[in-house]
Design a protein around this motif. Structure first.
Motif, PDB file in Angstrom:
ATOM      1  N   LEU A  29      44.401  42.380  34.362  1.00 66.85           N
ATOM      2  CA  LEU A  29      44.715  43.787  34.132  1.00 66.85           C
ATOM      3  C   LEU A  29      43.878  44.602  35.111  1.00 66.85           C
ATOM      4  O   LEU A  29      42.647  44.507  35.119  1.00 66.85           O
ATOM      5  CB  LEU A  29      44.397  44.201  32.697  1.00 66.85           C
ATOM      6  N   VAL A  30      44.562  45.376  35.950  1.00 71.18           N
ATOM      7  CA  VAL A  30      43.882  46.176  36.971  1.00 71.18           C
ATOM      8  C   VAL A  30      43.908  47.643  36.557  1.00 71.18           C
ATOM      9  O   VAL A  30      44.976  48.193  36.258  1.00 71.18           O
ATOM     10  CB  VAL A  30      44.553  45.999  38.349  1.00 71.18           C
ATOM     11  N   GLN A  31      42.739  48.229  36.525  1.00 67.21           N
ATOM     12  CA  GLN A  31      42.646  49.678  36.364  1.00 67.21           C
ATOM     13  C   GLN A  31      42.887  50.283  37.741  1.00 67.21           C
ATOM     14  O   GLN A  31      42.068  50.140  38.647  1.00 67.21           O
ATOM     15  CB  GLN A  31      41.264  50.083  35.834  1.00 67.21           C
ATOM     16  N   VAL A  32      44.030  50.915  37.909  1.00 63.69           N
ATOM     17  CA  VAL A  32      44.453  51.387  39.228  1.00 63.69           C
ATOM     18  C   VAL A  32      43.703  52.668  39.575  1.00 63.69           C
ATOM     19  O   VAL A  32      43.762  53.656  38.843  1.00 63.69           O
ATOM     20  CB  VAL A  32      45.974  51.629  39.267  1.00 63.69           C
ATOM     21  N   HIS A  33      42.990  52.647  40.705  1.00 69.09           N
ATOM     22  CA  HIS A  33      42.268  53.832  41.150  1.00 69.09           C
ATOM     23  C   HIS A  33      43.073  54.627  42.170  1.00 69.09           C
ATOM     24  O   HIS A  33      42.929  55.850  42.246  1.00 69.09           O
ATOM     25  CB  HIS A  33      40.924  53.437  41.754  1.00 69.09           C
ATOM     26  N   ALA A  63      45.273  49.755  44.386  1.00 69.47           N
ATOM     27  CA  ALA A  63      43.932  49.178  44.468  1.00 69.47           C
ATOM     28  C   ALA A  63      43.117  49.719  43.306  1.00 69.47           C
ATOM     29  O   ALA A  63      43.309  50.857  42.871  1.00 69.47           O
ATOM     30  CB  ALA A  63      43.264  49.540  45.795  1.00 69.47           C
ATOM     31  N   GLY A  64      42.224  48.888  42.782  1.00 72.00           N
ATOM     32  CA  GLY A  64      41.425  49.330  41.646  1.00 72.00           C
ATOM     33  C   GLY A  64      40.422  48.288  41.218  1.00 72.00           C
ATOM     34  O   GLY A  64      39.997  47.446  42.014  1.00 72.00           O
ATOM     35  N   LEU A  65      40.058  48.337  39.942  1.00 67.30           N
ATOM     36  CA  LEU A  65      39.075  47.429  39.363  1.00 67.30           C
ATOM     37  C   LEU A  65      39.730  46.541  38.318  1.00 67.30           C
ATOM     38  O   LEU A  65      40.565  47.009  37.531  1.00 67.30           O
ATOM     39  CB  LEU A  65      37.938  48.217  38.700  1.00 67.30           C
ATOM     40  N   VAL A  66      39.341  45.275  38.281  1.00 63.02           N
ATOM     41  CA  VAL A  66      39.835  44.372  37.247  1.00 63.02           C
ATOM     42  C   VAL A  66      39.133  44.721  35.937  1.00 63.02           C
ATOM     43  O   VAL A  66      37.900  44.686  35.850  1.00 63.02           O
ATOM     44  CB  VAL A  66      39.587  42.903  37.620  1.00 63.02           C
ATOM     45  N   SER A  67      39.923  45.058  34.914  1.00 62.13           N
ATOM     46  CA  SER A  67      39.340  45.479  33.638  1.00 62.13           C
ATOM     47  C   SER A  67      39.495  44.435  32.541  1.00 62.13           C
ATOM     48  O   SER A  67      38.810  44.512  31.517  1.00 62.13           O
ATOM     49  CB  SER A  67      39.975  46.794  33.176  1.00 62.13           C
ATOM     50  N   GLN A  80      35.651  43.484  39.572  1.00 64.73           N
ATOM     51  CA  GLN A  80      35.805  43.382  41.021  1.00 64.73           C
ATOM     52  C   GLN A  80      36.777  44.439  41.547  1.00 64.73           C
ATOM     53  O   GLN A  80      37.778  44.755  40.910  1.00 64.73           O
ATOM     54  CB  GLN A  80      36.314  41.994  41.419  1.00 64.73           C
ATOM     55  N   LYS A  81      36.476  44.940  42.748  1.00 69.53           N
ATOM     56  CA  LYS A  81      37.412  45.815  43.455  1.00 69.53           C
ATOM     57  C   LYS A  81      38.503  44.946  44.075  1.00 69.53           C
ATOM     58  O   LYS A  81      38.199  43.978  44.787  1.00 69.53           O
ATOM     59  CB  LYS A  81      36.697  46.597  44.552  1.00 69.53           C
ATOM     60  N   HIS A 124      43.808  40.233  45.246  1.00 72.06           N
ATOM     61  CA  HIS A 124      42.861  39.841  46.282  1.00 72.06           C
ATOM     62  C   HIS A 124      41.655  40.769  46.276  1.00 72.06           C
ATOM     63  O   HIS A 124      41.795  41.971  46.000  1.00 72.06           O
ATOM     64  CB  HIS A 124      43.523  39.922  47.665  1.00 72.06           C
ATOM     65  N   PRO A 125      40.477  40.234  46.603  1.00 72.40           N
ATOM     66  CA  PRO A 125      39.323  41.121  46.743  1.00 72.40           C
ATOM     67  C   PRO A 125      39.592  42.186  47.805  1.00 72.40           C
ATOM     68  O   PRO A 125      40.177  41.912  48.847  1.00 72.40           O
ATOM     69  CB  PRO A 125      38.204  40.176  47.195  1.00 72.40           C
ATOM     70  N   MET A 126      39.169  43.391  47.535  1.00 65.73           N
ATOM     71  CA  MET A 126      39.389  44.508  48.448  1.00 65.73           C
ATOM     72  C   MET A 126      38.475  44.359  49.654  1.00 65.73           C
ATOM     73  O   MET A 126      37.280  44.095  49.488  1.00 65.73           O
ATOM     74  CB  MET A 126      39.081  45.817  47.702  1.00 65.73           C
ATOM     75  N   PRO A 127      38.986  44.508  50.879  1.00 64.97           N
ATOM     76  CA  PRO A 127      38.095  44.498  52.041  1.00 64.97           C
ATOM     77  C   PRO A 127      36.984  45.526  51.837  1.00 64.97           C
ATOM     78  O   PRO A 127      37.261  46.697  51.559  1.00 64.97           O
ATOM     79  CB  PRO A 127      39.023  44.880  53.197  1.00 64.97           C
ATOM     80  N   PRO A 128      35.726  45.111  51.955  1.00 71.37           N
ATOM     81  CA  PRO A 128      34.613  45.988  51.547  1.00 71.37           C
ATOM     82  C   PRO A 128      34.455  47.257  52.368  1.00 71.37           C
ATOM     83  O   PRO A 128      33.817  48.204  51.903  1.00 71.37           O
ATOM     84  CB  PRO A 128      33.382  45.082  51.682  1.00 71.37           C
TER      85      PRO A 128
END
Length: 335
Positions: A29-33, A63-67, A80-81, A124-128
């Motif tokens: 589940l991704v919290q979409v930013h 893109a967001g954070l895994v919640s 994770q972003k 996928h992990p967000m490019p930092p």
């Protein structure tokens, strides 16, 4: 959660409270930013897309954070972003997508919402080096551009490239990635301002396609014909692309905004040994290679404007008007 809901053809997007999704087995589940718009969203709103289902939540890029994580998914993902690969179920044949291929935002609910559930393999992990807005601008346009330029056209360093219709998300990313790989890139646009901005991003030059004889004039300016031509318009102007393609050149197109391609003289194609290639979206490998290239070269997608979620309908009209330079992004969570 809040989401932008489309109730039917030619209806405006409406901001509503809807039940939030939950992560099932194998899902995150991704919290979409942040979520980015694509022309696909406008076509669905206008009813110009297959498999329409209403009501629906549009949006293919996010893109967001895994919640939360579902059964069988590592808890290491939590917090994770991430960004989301919008192309699902490509199939076993890397040369073309299968019948089960789908894109986030129809038939499944999309990213214009505070939360989205996604199979873990497409996260996928967000490019930092990217912000949430920049990361959201990357997936659909990026994988489309990457596959067109590298997987299909096989671009090599030092080749001469023409990207038509600069200003859209795919065209800009195609240009940026080709420049990063050492190609010499020229562009076209109906706007002198967009050409100037493309040059500032690394293009060698460009020409207004409203200019009579623009194709041959640009080839002369570039010092010769083009090894790779990346196009999204097709239509009557396609014949001019054949004229300015180099011997052994590749013309790859991923759209057809100007309609059908008129009859082309066969000799111009076979005598120059041209390859005319169709392309759309990309495989999971294409997506992974896209992220590797973006990270290696610290590329940043061009963001035209960031608007709040409640201005989603205004964002759609800006996309429809075609005045943007880069991606239009919705900010969903406070950054």
């Amino acid at each position: 959660m809040q989401a932008l809901v489309l109730d039917g053809i030619n209806q405006p997007l409406q901001l509503r409270d809807v039940p939030p999704p939950s992560a099932g087995p194998g899902e995150l589940l991704v919290q979409v930013h942040a979520a980015a718009l694509n022309h696909r969203d406008v076509w669905i709103q206008k009813g110009q897309y297959a498999g329409l289902r209403f009501p629906c939540i549009l949006g293919s890029d996010g893109a967001g954070l895994v919640s939360a994580v579902g059964e069988g998914v590592s808890a290491d993902w939590l917090g994770q972003k991430v960004l989301i690969n919008p192309g699902h179920n490509w199939g076993e044949n890397p040369r073309a997508q299968g019948k089960a291929f789908t894109i986030v935002g129809l038939p499944e609910q999309g990213t214009f919402a505070e939360y989205l559930r996604v199979p873990a393999q497409y996260v996928h992990p967000m490019p930092p080096h990217l912000t949430f807005a920049q990361a959201a601008a990357l997936p659909l346009a990026g994988v489309t551009a990457y596959r067109a330029v590298f997987t299909r056209a096989g671009l090599q360093a030092n080749e001469r490239v023409l990207v038509t219709g600069i200003g859209g998300g795919v065209a800009l990313l195609a240009m940026q990635m080709a420049v990063a790989r050492g190609a010499q890139v020229w562009v076209t646009s109906g706007s002198e301002e967009k050409i100037a901005r493309a040059v500032a991003l690394g293009a060698q030059g460009g020409i207004n396609y409203k200019t009579e004889g623009w194709a041959m004039a640009l080839a002369k300016e570039a010092g010769g014909p083009f090894d790779v031509i990346v196009d999204s318009a097709a239509g009557p102007a396609f014949a001019q692309l054949v004229d300015v393609a180099a011997a052994g050149g590749r013309i790859v197109f991923y759209g057809g905004t100007l309609g059908a391609i008129p009859q082309l003289p066969p000799a111009k194609i076979f005598w120059k040994q041209l390859s005319i290639l169709g392309s759309t979206m990309g495989t999971e490998q294409d997506f992974a290679e896209l992220l590797a290239l973006v990270t290696e070269h610290q590329l940043k997608p061009v963001v035209d404007e960031v608007l709040p979620l409640d201005e989603g309908e205004s964002a759609m009209r800006r996309m429809d008007n075609g005045q943007q330079f880069g991606k239009i992004v919705l900010q969903i969570m406070a950054q």
